[in-house]
Design a protein around this motif. Sequence first.
Motif, PDB file in Angstrom:
ATOM      1  N   LEU A  91       0.790  -1.221   0.000  1.00  0.00           N
ATOM      2  CA  LEU A  91       0.000   0.000   0.000  1.00  0.00           C
ATOM      3  C   LEU A  91       0.829   1.282   0.000  1.00  0.00           C
ATOM      4  O   LEU A  91       0.400   2.292  -0.559  1.00  0.00           O
ATOM      5  N   LEU A  92       1.995   1.274   0.631  1.00  0.00           N
ATOM      6  CA  LEU A  92       2.743   2.524   0.759  1.00  0.00           C
ATOM      7  C   LEU A  92       3.132   3.128  -0.591  1.00  0.00           C
ATOM      8  O   LEU A  92       2.953   4.336  -0.805  1.00  0.00           O
ATOM      9  N   PRO A  93       3.669   2.344  -1.560  1.00  0.00           N
ATOM     10  CA  PRO A  93       3.982   2.976  -2.849  1.00  0.00           C
ATOM     11  C   PRO A  93       2.745   3.492  -3.583  1.00  0.00           C
ATOM     12  O   PRO A  93       2.813   4.496  -4.293  1.00  0.00           O
ATOM     13  N   MET A  94       1.615   2.797  -3.432  1.00  0.00           N
ATOM     14  CA  MET A  94       0.400   3.188  -4.146  1.00  0.00           C
ATOM     15  C   MET A  94      -0.299   4.380  -3.492  1.00  0.00           C
ATOM     16  O   MET A  94      -0.961   5.169  -4.162  1.00  0.00           O
ATOM     17  N   TYR A  95      -0.173   4.500  -2.170  1.00  0.00           N
ATOM     18  CA  TYR A  95      -0.885   5.538  -1.423  1.00  0.00           C
ATOM     19  C   TYR A  95       0.089   6.407  -0.643  1.00  0.00           C
ATOM     20  O   TYR A  95      -0.178   6.799   0.497  1.00  0.00           O
ATOM     21  N   ALA A  96       1.240   6.704  -1.249  1.00  0.00           N
ATOM     22  CA  ALA A  96       2.280   7.446  -0.528  1.00  0.00           C
ATOM     23  C   ALA A  96       1.751   8.761   0.033  1.00  0.00           C
ATOM     24  O   ALA A  96       2.063   9.139   1.174  1.00  0.00           O
ATOM     25  N   ALA A  97       0.936   9.476  -0.730  1.00  0.00           N
ATOM     26  CA  ALA A  97       0.424  10.769  -0.280  1.00  0.00           C
ATOM     27  C   ALA A  97      -0.451  10.630   0.955  1.00  0.00           C
ATOM     28  O   ALA A  97      -0.460  11.514   1.826  1.00  0.00           O
ATOM     29  N   HIS A  98      -1.186   9.508   1.065  1.00  0.00           N
ATOM     30  CA  HIS A  98      -2.028   9.284   2.247  1.00  0.00           C
ATOM     31  C   HIS A  98      -1.188   9.139   3.512  1.00  0.00           C
ATOM     32  O   HIS A  98      -1.677   9.423   4.619  1.00  0.00           O
ATOM     33  N   PHE A  99       0.042   8.686   3.356  1.00  0.00           N
ATOM     34  CA  PHE A  99       0.933   8.534   4.509  1.00  0.00           C
ATOM     35  C   PHE A  99       1.844   9.750   4.691  1.00  0.00           C
ATOM     36  O   PHE A  99       2.711   9.734   5.554  1.00  0.00           O
ATOM     37  N   GLY A 100       1.650  10.760   3.864  1.00  0.00           N
ATOM     38  CA  GLY A 100       2.418  11.985   4.009  1.00  0.00           C
ATOM     39  C   GLY A 100       3.856  11.886   3.559  1.00  0.00           C
ATOM     40  O   GLY A 100       4.726  12.608   4.075  1.00  0.00           O
ATOM     41  N   VAL A 101       4.137  11.012   2.584  1.00  0.00           N
ATOM     42  CA  VAL A 101       5.516  10.855   2.095  1.00  0.00           C
ATOM     43  C   VAL A 101       5.511  10.888   0.572  1.00  0.00           C
ATOM     44  O   VAL A 101       4.482  10.658  -0.073  1.00  0.00           O
ATOM     45  N   SER A 102       6.681  11.166   0.005  1.00  0.00           N
ATOM     46  CA  SER A 102       6.842  11.085  -1.445  1.00  0.00           C
ATOM     47  C   SER A 102       7.135   9.640  -1.832  1.00  0.00           C
ATOM     48  O   SER A 102       7.397   8.782  -0.974  1.00  0.00           O
ATOM     49  N   LEU A 103       7.127   9.365  -3.122  1.00  0.00           N
ATOM     50  CA  LEU A 103       7.413   8.012  -3.576  1.00  0.00           C
ATOM     51  C   LEU A 103       8.849   7.616  -3.238  1.00  0.00           C
ATOM     52  O   LEU A 103       9.121   6.475  -2.842  1.00  0.00           O
ATOM     53  N   PRO A 137      11.021   5.617  12.598  1.00  0.00           N
ATOM     54  CA  PRO A 137      11.238   4.809  13.807  1.00  0.00           C
ATOM     55  C   PRO A 137      10.421   3.516  13.816  1.00  0.00           C
ATOM     56  O   PRO A 137      10.892   2.493  14.334  1.00  0.00           O
ATOM     57  N   LEU A 138       9.227   3.547  13.249  1.00  0.00           N
ATOM     58  CA  LEU A 138       8.406   2.338  13.197  1.00  0.00           C
ATOM     59  C   LEU A 138       9.053   1.279  12.321  1.00  0.00           C
ATOM     60  O   LEU A 138       9.029   0.079  12.648  1.00  0.00           O
ATOM     61  N   ARG A 139       9.643   1.697  11.209  1.00  0.00           N
ATOM     62  CA  ARG A 139      10.290   0.736  10.308  1.00  0.00           C
ATOM     63  C   ARG A 139      11.541   0.141  10.949  1.00  0.00           C
ATOM     64  O   ARG A 139      11.817  -1.049  10.800  1.00  0.00           O
ATOM     65  N   LEU A 140      12.303   0.980  11.664  1.00  0.00           N
ATOM     66  CA  LEU A 140      13.484   0.464  12.359  1.00  0.00           C
ATOM     67  C   LEU A 140      13.082  -0.491  13.474  1.00  0.00           C
ATOM     68  O   LEU A 140      13.713  -1.543  13.673  1.00  0.00           O
ATOM     69  N   LEU A 141      12.022  -0.135  14.203  1.00  0.00           N
ATOM     70  CA  LEU A 141      11.527  -0.999  15.277  1.00  0.00           C
ATOM     71  C   LEU A 141      11.077  -2.343  14.716  1.00  0.00           C
ATOM     72  O   LEU A 141      11.395  -3.403  15.273  1.00  0.00           O
ATOM     73  N   TRP A 142      10.356  -2.301  13.601  1.00  0.00           N
ATOM     74  CA  TRP A 142       9.914  -3.562  13.001  1.00  0.00           C
ATOM     75  C   TRP A 142      11.095  -4.380  12.494  1.00  0.00           C
ATOM     76  O   TRP A 142      11.103  -5.604  12.604  1.00  0.00           O
ATOM     77  N   GLY A 143      12.113  -3.730  11.942  1.00  0.00           N
ATOM     78  CA  GLY A 143      13.267  -4.472  11.452  1.00  0.00           C
ATOM     79  C   GLY A 143      13.909  -5.307  12.544  1.00  0.00           C
ATOM     80  O   GLY A 143      14.229  -6.487  12.338  1.00  0.00           O
ATOM     81  N   LEU A 144      14.098  -4.731  13.721  1.00  0.00           N
ATOM     82  CA  LEU A 144      14.677  -5.483  14.835  1.00  0.00           C
ATOM     83  C   LEU A 144      13.703  -6.556  15.333  1.00  0.00           C
ATOM     84  O   LEU A 144      14.129  -7.660  15.710  1.00  0.00           O
ATOM     85  N   GLU A 175      10.607   8.729  -0.683  1.00  0.00           N
ATOM     86  CA  GLU A 175      10.633   8.476   0.758  1.00  0.00           C
ATOM     87  C   GLU A 175       9.989   7.138   1.088  1.00  0.00           C
ATOM     88  O   GLU A 175      10.441   6.428   2.007  1.00  0.00           O
ATOM     89  N   ALA A 176       8.962   6.762   0.322  1.00  0.00           N
ATOM     90  CA  ALA A 176       8.350   5.456   0.530  1.00  0.00           C
ATOM     91  C   ALA A 176       9.354   4.338   0.281  1.00  0.00           C
ATOM     92  O   ALA A 176       9.406   3.344   1.020  1.00  0.00           O
ATOM     93  N   GLY A 177      10.181   4.494  -0.760  1.00  0.00           N
ATOM     94  CA  GLY A 177      11.202   3.485  -1.034  1.00  0.00           C
ATOM     95  C   GLY A 177      12.204   3.359   0.095  1.00  0.00           C
ATOM     96  O   GLY A 177      12.608   2.250   0.472  1.00  0.00           O
ATOM     97  N   VAL A 178      12.608   4.488   0.660  1.00  0.00           N
ATOM     98  CA  VAL A 178      13.543   4.454   1.788  1.00  0.00           C
ATOM     99  C   VAL A 178      12.902   3.788   2.994  1.00  0.00           C
ATOM    100  O   VAL A 178      13.543   2.979   3.699  1.00  0.00           O
ATOM    101  N   LEU A 179      11.648   4.090   3.258  1.00  0.00           N
ATOM    102  CA  LEU A 179      10.950   3.482   4.394  1.00  0.00           C
ATOM    103  C   LEU A 179      10.854   1.971   4.244  1.00  0.00           C
ATOM    104  O   LEU A 179      11.024   1.222   5.224  1.00  0.00           O
ATOM    105  N   LEU A 180      10.595   1.502   3.033  1.00  0.00           N
ATOM    106  CA  LEU A 180      10.470   0.068   2.820  1.00  0.00           C
ATOM    107  C   LEU A 180      11.810  -0.643   2.920  1.00  0.00           C
ATOM    108  O   LEU A 180      11.856  -1.844   3.204  1.00  0.00           O
ATOM    109  N   ALA A 181      12.893   0.092   2.691  1.00  0.00           N
ATOM    110  CA  ALA A 181      14.229  -0.513   2.810  1.00  0.00           C
ATOM    111  C   ALA A 181      14.786  -0.411   4.221  1.00  0.00           C
ATOM    112  O   ALA A 181      15.722  -1.141   4.575  1.00  0.00           O
ATOM    113  N   ALA A 182      14.244   0.478   5.036  1.00  0.00           N
ATOM    114  CA  ALA A 182      14.843   0.774   6.343  1.00  0.00           C
ATOM    115  C   ALA A 182      14.884  -0.446   7.246  1.00  0.00           C
ATOM    116  O   ALA A 182      15.839  -0.638   8.011  1.00  0.00           O
ATOM    117  N   ASN A 183      13.859  -1.296   7.190  1.00  0.00           N
ATOM    118  CA  ASN A 183      13.841  -2.453   8.093  1.00  0.00           C
ATOM    119  C   ASN A 183      14.945  -3.447   7.752  1.00  0.00           C
ATOM    120  O   ASN A 183      15.499  -4.101   8.647  1.00  0.00           O
TER     121      ASN A 183
END
Length: 385
Positions: free
Chosen positions: A44-56, A115-122, A58-66
């Motif tokens: 959902l994040l790449p498709m609805y990036a604006a709903h989460f308040g991020v650019s596309l 922080p949520l993505r880092l928390l989930w990664g661990l 930034e969405a890629g970085v968030l998905l890689a962060a974990n």
Amino acid sequence: MTDTTAPSAVPSAAPATTTTDAHSRMAAATLALTLPGDTVLYLLLPMYAAHFGVSLAEAGVLLAANRLVRIVGYGWVARFYARRGDRPTCTLAAIAATLSALGYATLSGFWALVPLRLLWGLAFAALNLSTQAMATADPRGTARRNGRSRAIIAIGPVVALPLGAWCADMWGPRVIFFVLTLASLLGVATARKLPAHPHPVPATPRRLRLPGSLDVWSFLEGFTLDGLFIIGLSYLGKDLMPAGSVVVAGAVLALRYLGEIVLSPVGGRLAERFGAERVLVTLSLLTTVVLVGFGAGWIWSCAAAIVVLRALQLPLLPPIVALRTPGPGRVQALAARSVWRDIGAGTGPLLAGLVLPLVSPLWIYTVPALLLAVAALACARPNAN
């Protein structure tokens, strides 16, 4: 004179195996209940990036962060897990997954979500390590338990991805994460049923060493099947895919996990019958051929074959690691191979994004495929590590 010692040894083995099976199922169920928050976010994040308040971007970085935090933090997680045991470690991880899912439902903006993505990664590092350690705790039936564990884990994404896509289509991308928060809370309850005893660790810390054959294979497996293949499927198949919606995309992603439910137990049984190393080499060589075909332009037929081969290979590595590291170093060895796979899965998409527009796909997939074949053959050598 009748020997009364042998019969008593046979019944004593069965309860231990049964207990290991139960713990393995419970660890897998915990991950199955907590993993959907991440897999649905990938949808959902790449498709609805604006709903989460991020650019596309930034969405890629968030998905890689974990994955990035796991590369750095797996060693720390492994040491904590070894000292505290499965129940406290997985309970904390399931709570972290619950907080992450709730954050996806309520928070917006890049710096709120990082922080949520880092928390989930661990958290995933801990849960994934527990599933592998529980499945390999008893040397009898490790491949079978790993295959079943992978199938149980995949149930969560198979259910959540189509449901999340449907909810997003009906009410937007946030609602499903409230549902997944409740699922993660159930994961906290299942984690409380795991054993609490610590795992033995080596008496002295392992020194820095060059990667072994299993490390190289893990890296190339992640690089090709979790990195190059996924990005290439989207890039090369974009002109062939029908106009679709989020529901179609969710169903397609769910099929990948459905393949794990059906085929990972088959891979485990093959490993029990023929040996995990032999099956790993055979399937890796087949994967090499199919990857070359994928690069040559047989996109959909080879993609289907890759999904099948990947699912069959998933349960093979932990039994090999447990066989080669049977003592106190087992947990650290399992964590090390997960780190190498994450490094490969993280660098694969980066390289694919750079070279796919510039270089022939045949070369892009042939070279890593041949390297994967060489690494698999190296894993079969005596004393390979």
